[in-house]
Scaffold this active site. Structure first.
Site, PDB file in Angstrom:
ATOM      1  N   THR A 165     -13.594  -7.119  -1.111  1.00 43.89           N
ATOM      2  CA  THR A 165     -12.989  -6.083  -0.529  1.00 43.89           C
ATOM      3  C   THR A 165     -13.854  -4.960  -0.029  1.00 43.89           C
ATOM      4  O   THR A 165     -15.193  -5.062  -0.453  1.00 43.89           O
ATOM      5  CB  THR A 165     -11.982  -5.599  -1.588  1.00 43.89           C
ATOM      6  OG1 THR A 165     -12.754  -4.543  -2.724  1.00 43.89           O
ATOM      7  CG2 THR A 165     -11.275  -6.692  -2.376  1.00 43.89           C
ATOM      8  N   GLU A 166     -13.337  -4.074   0.756  1.00 46.56           N
ATOM      9  CA  GLU A 166     -14.034  -2.929   1.254  1.00 46.56           C
ATOM     10  C   GLU A 166     -14.640  -2.535  -0.154  1.00 46.56           C
ATOM     11  O   GLU A 166     -15.819  -1.986   0.324  1.00 46.56           O
ATOM     12  CB  GLU A 166     -13.102  -2.001   2.102  1.00 46.56           C
ATOM     13  CG  GLU A 166     -12.771  -2.225   3.491  1.00 46.56           C
ATOM     14  CD  GLU A 166     -11.486  -2.965   3.575  1.00 46.56           C
ATOM     15  OE1 GLU A 166     -10.735  -3.330   2.540  1.00 46.56           O
ATOM     16  OE2 GLU A 166     -11.072  -3.264   4.717  1.00 46.56           O
ATOM     17  N   TYR A 167     -13.969  -2.095  -0.971  1.00 49.68           N
ATOM     18  CA  TYR A 167     -14.673  -1.233  -1.927  1.00 49.68           C
ATOM     19  C   TYR A 167     -15.857  -2.156  -2.847  1.00 49.68           C
ATOM     20  O   TYR A 167     -16.723  -1.535  -3.214  1.00 49.68           O
ATOM     21  CB  TYR A 167     -13.336  -0.689  -3.074  1.00 49.68           C
ATOM     22  CG  TYR A 167     -12.761   0.697  -2.680  1.00 49.68           C
ATOM     23  CD1 TYR A 167     -12.087   0.752  -1.463  1.00 49.68           C
ATOM     24  CD2 TYR A 167     -13.107   1.857  -3.429  1.00 49.68           C
ATOM     25  CE1 TYR A 167     -11.695   2.008  -1.219  1.00 49.68           C
ATOM     26  CE2 TYR A 167     -12.737   2.919  -2.954  1.00 49.68           C
ATOM     27  CZ  TYR A 167     -11.900   3.075  -1.823  1.00 49.68           C
ATOM     28  OH  TYR A 167     -11.393   4.235  -1.455  1.00 49.68           O
ATOM     29  N   GLU A 168     -15.264  -3.379  -2.999  1.00 49.82           N
ATOM     30  CA  GLU A 168     -16.253  -4.308  -3.651  1.00 49.82           C
ATOM     31  C   GLU A 168     -17.864  -4.124  -2.802  1.00 49.82           C
ATOM     32  O   GLU A 168     -18.813  -4.227  -3.492  1.00 49.82           O
ATOM     33  CB  GLU A 168     -15.763  -5.688  -3.605  1.00 49.82           C
ATOM     34  CG  GLU A 168     -16.617  -6.587  -4.343  1.00 49.82           C
ATOM     35  CD  GLU A 168     -15.966  -8.093  -4.442  1.00 49.82           C
ATOM     36  OE1 GLU A 168     -14.607  -8.074  -4.005  1.00 49.82           O
ATOM     37  OE2 GLU A 168     -16.486  -8.955  -5.319  1.00 49.82           O
ATOM     38  N   ASP A 206      -7.161   2.368  -8.565  1.00 46.78           N
ATOM     39  CA  ASP A 206      -7.424   3.567  -9.018  1.00 46.78           C
ATOM     40  C   ASP A 206      -7.396   3.748 -10.424  1.00 46.78           C
ATOM     41  O   ASP A 206      -6.519   3.186 -11.097  1.00 46.78           O
ATOM     42  CB  ASP A 206      -6.309   4.489  -8.385  1.00 46.78           C
ATOM     43  CG  ASP A 206      -6.082   4.880  -6.959  1.00 46.78           C
ATOM     44  OD1 ASP A 206      -7.329   4.501  -6.197  1.00 46.78           O
ATOM     45  OD2 ASP A 206      -5.283   5.311  -6.173  1.00 46.78           O
ATOM     46  N   GLU A 236       0.854  -1.259  -0.097  1.00 47.17           N
ATOM     47  CA  GLU A 236       0.113  -0.086  -0.091  1.00 47.17           C
ATOM     48  C   GLU A 236       0.938   1.366  -0.084  1.00 47.17           C
ATOM     49  O   GLU A 236       1.762   1.359   0.657  1.00 47.17           O
ATOM     50  CB  GLU A 236      -1.004  -0.011   1.209  1.00 47.17           C
ATOM     51  CG  GLU A 236      -1.748   1.179   1.613  1.00 47.17           C
ATOM     52  CD  GLU A 236      -2.586   1.746   0.571  1.00 47.17           C
ATOM     53  OE1 GLU A 236      -3.381   1.027  -0.160  1.00 47.17           O
ATOM     54  OE2 GLU A 236      -2.428   3.047  -0.082  1.00 47.17           O
ATOM     55  N   ASP A 275     -15.125  -2.136 -10.437  1.00 49.76           N
ATOM     56  CA  ASP A 275     -16.601  -1.899 -10.917  1.00 49.76           C
ATOM     57  C   ASP A 275     -16.545  -0.899 -11.914  1.00 49.76           C
ATOM     58  O   ASP A 275     -17.566  -0.382 -12.702  1.00 49.76           O
ATOM     59  CB  ASP A 275     -17.384  -1.260  -9.877  1.00 49.76           C
ATOM     60  CG  ASP A 275     -16.906  -0.049  -9.424  1.00 49.76           C
ATOM     61  OD1 ASP A 275     -15.724   0.116  -9.393  1.00 49.76           O
ATOM     62  OD2 ASP A 275     -17.794   0.714  -9.415  1.00 49.76           O
ATOM     63  N   ASP A 323       5.312   2.388  -3.052  1.00 50.84           N
ATOM     64  CA  ASP A 323       4.673   2.707  -4.382  1.00 50.84           C
ATOM     65  C   ASP A 323       5.036   1.687  -5.335  1.00 50.84           C
ATOM     66  O   ASP A 323       6.299   1.415  -5.659  1.00 50.84           O
ATOM     67  CB  ASP A 323       5.288   4.152  -4.692  1.00 50.84           C
ATOM     68  CG  ASP A 323       4.727   4.544  -6.106  1.00 50.84           C
ATOM     69  OD1 ASP A 323       3.831   3.849  -6.873  1.00 50.84           O
ATOM     70  OD2 ASP A 323       4.625   5.872  -6.299  1.00 50.84           O
ATOM     71  N   LYS A 368      -7.700  10.258 -16.652  1.00 54.50           N
ATOM     72  CA  LYS A 368      -7.041  11.114 -17.713  1.00 54.50           C
ATOM     73  C   LYS A 368      -6.194  10.311 -18.667  1.00 54.50           C
ATOM     74  O   LYS A 368      -5.167   9.537 -18.179  1.00 54.50           O
ATOM     75  CB  LYS A 368      -6.085  12.162 -17.067  1.00 54.50           C
ATOM     76  CG  LYS A 368      -7.167  13.197 -16.511  1.00 54.50           C
ATOM     77  CD  LYS A 368      -6.437  14.391 -16.187  1.00 54.50           C
ATOM     78  CE  LYS A 368      -7.298  15.520 -15.423  1.00 54.50           C
ATOM     79  NZ  LYS A 368      -7.048  15.917 -14.278  1.00 54.50           N
TER      80      LYS A 368
HETATM   81  N1  SAM Z   1      -8.010  -2.832  -2.523  1.00 50.37           N
HETATM   82  C1  SAM Z   1      -8.863  -1.995  -1.778  1.00 50.37           C
HETATM   83  C2  SAM Z   1     -10.359  -2.588  -1.812  1.00 50.37           C
HETATM   84  O1  SAM Z   1     -10.820  -3.165  -3.067  1.00 50.37           O
HETATM   85  O2  SAM Z   1     -10.923  -2.008  -1.189  1.00 50.37           O
HETATM   86  C3  SAM Z   1      -8.585  -0.683  -1.879  1.00 50.37           C
HETATM   87  C4  SAM Z   1      -8.981   0.023  -3.065  1.00 50.37           C
HETATM   88  S1  SAM Z   1      -8.518   1.628  -3.201  1.00 50.37           S
HETATM   89  C5  SAM Z   1      -9.520   2.409  -4.414  1.00 50.37           C
HETATM   90  C6  SAM Z   1      -6.864   1.820  -4.298  1.00 50.37           C
HETATM   91  C7  SAM Z   1      -5.848   1.572  -3.080  1.00 50.37           C
HETATM   92  O3  SAM Z   1      -4.810   1.439  -4.043  1.00 50.37           O
HETATM   93  C8  SAM Z   1      -5.579   2.831  -2.262  1.00 50.37           C
HETATM   94  O4  SAM Z   1      -5.433   2.365  -0.892  1.00 50.37           O
HETATM   95  C9  SAM Z   1      -4.511   3.426  -2.909  1.00 50.37           C
HETATM   96  O5  SAM Z   1      -3.414   4.112  -1.781  1.00 50.37           O
HETATM   97  C10 SAM Z   1      -3.398   2.371  -3.440  1.00 50.37           C
HETATM   98  N2  SAM Z   1      -2.634   2.527  -4.628  1.00 50.37           N
HETATM   99  C11 SAM Z   1      -2.868   3.483  -5.576  1.00 50.37           C
HETATM  100  N3  SAM Z   1      -1.772   3.395  -6.285  1.00 50.37           N
HETATM  101  C12 SAM Z   1      -0.790   2.555  -5.561  1.00 50.37           C
HETATM  102  C13 SAM Z   1       0.586   2.302  -5.985  1.00 50.37           C
HETATM  103  N4  SAM Z   1       1.292   2.691  -7.105  1.00 50.37           N
HETATM  104  N5  SAM Z   1       1.176   1.435  -5.032  1.00 50.37           N
HETATM  105  C14 SAM Z   1       0.637   0.937  -4.018  1.00 50.37           C
HETATM  106  N6  SAM Z   1      -0.612   1.248  -3.667  1.00 50.37           N
HETATM  107  C15 SAM Z   1      -1.406   1.850  -4.506  1.00 50.37           C
END
Ligand code: SAM
Length: 219
Positions: free
Chosen positions: A195-198, A121, A72, A157, A99, A125
């Site tokens: 997952t949480e988002y799901e 994410d 994360e 989604d 990252d 763009k």
């Molecule tokens: N996977 C979780 C879920 O489905 O509930 C969280 C989804 S959330 C929209 C996307 C997560 O990916 C965020 O916590 C974000 O900080 C992380 N993230 C985005 N780009 C990343 C990267 N390059 N490296 C590591 N984590 C990243």
């Protein structure tokens, strides 16, 4: 950023993360040595962008013979997983604040058997397309450390991101093992861990899309 995770600065999250043994602080030093880290030769699965960690913590507790690494980018998000992880005693799960753009600094050839990408994410763009975790650029990074039949399993989604991902799989010459636009009403629904988002998006009535791809599938 819209409905996607708004980042808050959680006071003290960096310090709280630093105090935990299961958070790996200099992951680069384990490149090529993750089996040594876990102390066994079990396969290693990772989740990139694990968020609060519900999915990975559940997988790790159900599959003690698989090692899991959660990655994360932000400590303010990772701290939520750390809080949950503390309640569990699992030697097969560790967390990294990192990252994924630099993921080749932490994993070596043949080291990882599976990558989970959940609700990544969307970077809507065009000029940010390379940042999407299913872009050709990221697939080529994964290709360097996946096992021969290593795979990526992606859920979202977001239809535009999903279609982009299907395209990127094809351009990369990877094998698309299967895909569905409606996971919860498909043959892959059984055994699916939300997952949480799901949970959030399916409650809103959104269909969940899912694909499995591997660089060298056994069909
Ligand atoms: N996977 C979780 C879920 O489905 O509930 C969280 C989804 S959330 C929209 C996307 C997560 O990916 C965020 O916590 C974000 O900080 C992380 N993230 C985005 N780009 C990343 C990267 N390059 N490296 C590591 N984590 C990243």
């Amino acid at each position: 950023m819209g409905i996607y995770m708004r980042l808050r600065n959680v006071t003290g999250s960096r310090e709280a993360i630093a105090a935990n043994d299961f958070v790996v602080h200099a992951p680069e030093k384990f490149k090529g040595k993750w089996n040594e880290y876990f102390g066994n030769d079990n396969p290693i699965h990772i989740e990139i962008g694990m968020g609060k960690g519900k999915f990975l913590i559940r997988l790790a507790s159900e599959n003690p013979d698989i090692n899991y690494i959660g990655i994360e980018k932000y400590s303010s998000v990772l701290i939520r997983a750390v809080e949950k992880r503390k309640e569990l005693d699992m030697g097969n799960l560790c967390l990294i604040r990192f990252d994924a753009e630099y993921i080749n600094d932490i994993f070596d050839e043949n080291e990882i058997a599976r990558i989970y990408l959940n609700f990544s994410d969307p970077w809507p763009k065009d000029r940010h397309a390379k940042r999407r975790l299913t872009s050709v650029e990221f697939l080529s990074r994964y290709d360097k450390f996946l096992t021969a039949d290593g795979e990526v399993i992606f859920k979202t989604d977001n239809r535009a991101l999903f279609e982009f991902s299907l395209e990127q799989v094809e351009i990369s010459g990877w094998n698309l093992r299967n895909y569905t636009y409606d996971l919860h009403h498909s043959e892959y629904a059984a055994g699916n861990i939300m997952t949480e988002y799901e949970e959030k998006f399916s409650t809103m009535g959104n269909s969940i899309h899912r694909l499995e791809t591997c660089r060298k599938c056994r069909k």
